[in-house]
Design a protein around this motif. Structure first.
Motif, PDB file in Angstrom:
ATOM      1  N   MET A 188     -10.435   4.215   0.398  1.00  0.00           N
ATOM      2  CA  MET A 188      -9.348   4.679  -0.448  1.00  0.00           C
ATOM      3  C   MET A 188      -9.025   6.114  -0.049  1.00  0.00           C
ATOM      4  SD  MET A 188      -8.853   5.125  -4.604  1.00  0.00           S
ATOM      5  CE  MET A 188     -10.014   3.918  -4.987  1.00  0.00           C
ATOM      6  N   ASN A 189      -7.773   6.420   0.000  1.00  0.00           N
ATOM      7  CA  ASN A 189      -7.284   7.746   0.325  1.00  0.00           C
ATOM      8  C   ASN A 189      -7.747   8.731  -0.742  1.00  0.00           C
ATOM      9  OD1 ASN A 189      -5.596  10.059   0.395  1.00  0.00           O
ATOM     10  ND2 ASN A 189      -4.031   8.902   1.524  1.00  0.00           N
ATOM     11  N   ASP A 248      -2.643  -4.662  -5.512  1.00  0.00           N
ATOM     12  CA  ASP A 248      -2.784  -3.388  -4.801  1.00  0.00           C
ATOM     13  C   ASP A 248      -4.173  -2.826  -5.098  1.00  0.00           C
ATOM     14  OD1 ASP A 248      -2.487  -0.967  -3.537  1.00  0.00           O
ATOM     15  OD2 ASP A 248      -1.022  -0.157  -4.972  1.00  0.00           O
ATOM     16  N   ASP A 297      -6.421  -1.591  -3.088  1.00  0.00           N
ATOM     17  CA  ASP A 297      -6.852  -0.422  -2.314  1.00  0.00           C
ATOM     18  C   ASP A 297      -6.611   0.888  -3.052  1.00  0.00           C
ATOM     19  OD1 ASP A 297      -7.727  -1.981  -0.218  1.00  0.00           O
ATOM     20  OD2 ASP A 297      -5.804  -1.870   0.857  1.00  0.00           O
ATOM     21  N   ASN A 298      -5.647   0.924  -3.957  1.00  0.00           N
ATOM     22  CA  ASN A 298      -5.293   2.170  -4.631  1.00  0.00           C
ATOM     23  C   ASN A 298      -5.762   2.238  -6.082  1.00  0.00           C
ATOM     24  OD1 ASN A 298      -3.942   3.449  -2.433  1.00  0.00           O
ATOM     25  ND2 ASN A 298      -2.320   1.928  -2.690  1.00  0.00           N
TER      26      ASN A 298
END
Length: 158
Positions: free
Chosen positions: A1-2, A32, A34-35
């Motif tokens: 994750m960013n 979604d 991943d976020n």
């Protein structure tokens, strides 16, 4: 994750809880993953179970208090009987609704009957002499939850 996204989401959770809920729900619906702010999402899911446990404990304690009032608070009984039995009915219904949604909480209810009774007794000792109210319940959990059972009824009540 960013890291930037994670910081933004954690900040959103802390700043605007409702907006965080809306965003998280939208992310889940759109897959979604991943976020997602997983740390706070997991914490929120865990808190849902604790919330139901606290609610059951609170309703059961209040139910025991009202059963004790009905049984032992002679000076207020005649005047308050009808409101007390309405409260008793409401507490029973709230417990029933929680158990309908989460039947796995039944063991929790059984495990917490005595501690809830003892909290109710402690509260009632502020208005009822301690020698009147037994330390151990003289009714069962099943009786407490039975919509047709009351520890006392006036002779004229039908």
């Amino acid at each position: 994750m960013n890291t930037e996204v994670q910081t933004k989401l954690v900040s959103l959770y802390d700043i605007d809880y409702q907006r965080w809920l809306h965003q998280t729900t939208a992310q889940l619906r759109s897959h979604d993953f991943d976020n997602l702010d997983l740390e706070n999402l997991v914490e929120e899911i865990e808190s849902l179970g604790r919330r139901d446990q606290r609610a059951i404990s609170s309703y059961l304690t209040r139910l025991c208090e009202h059963l004790l009032k009905l049984k032992y608070w002679d000076s207020e009984r005649e005047r308050c009987f009808r409101s007390w039995i309405l409260e008793i009915s409401n507490f029973r219904l709230e417990i029933e609704l929680i158990l309908k949604d989460s039947p796995s909480l039944k063991p929790f209810l059984h495990e917490n009957f005595l501690p809830c009774y003892q909290r109710a007794r402690k509260n009632m000792l502020k208005v009822i002499p301690s020698d009147l109210v037994p330390e151990e319940p003289n009714f069962t959990l099943e009786q407490a939850l039975d919509e047709d059972w009351l520890p006392w009824q006036p002779k004229s009540f039908t």
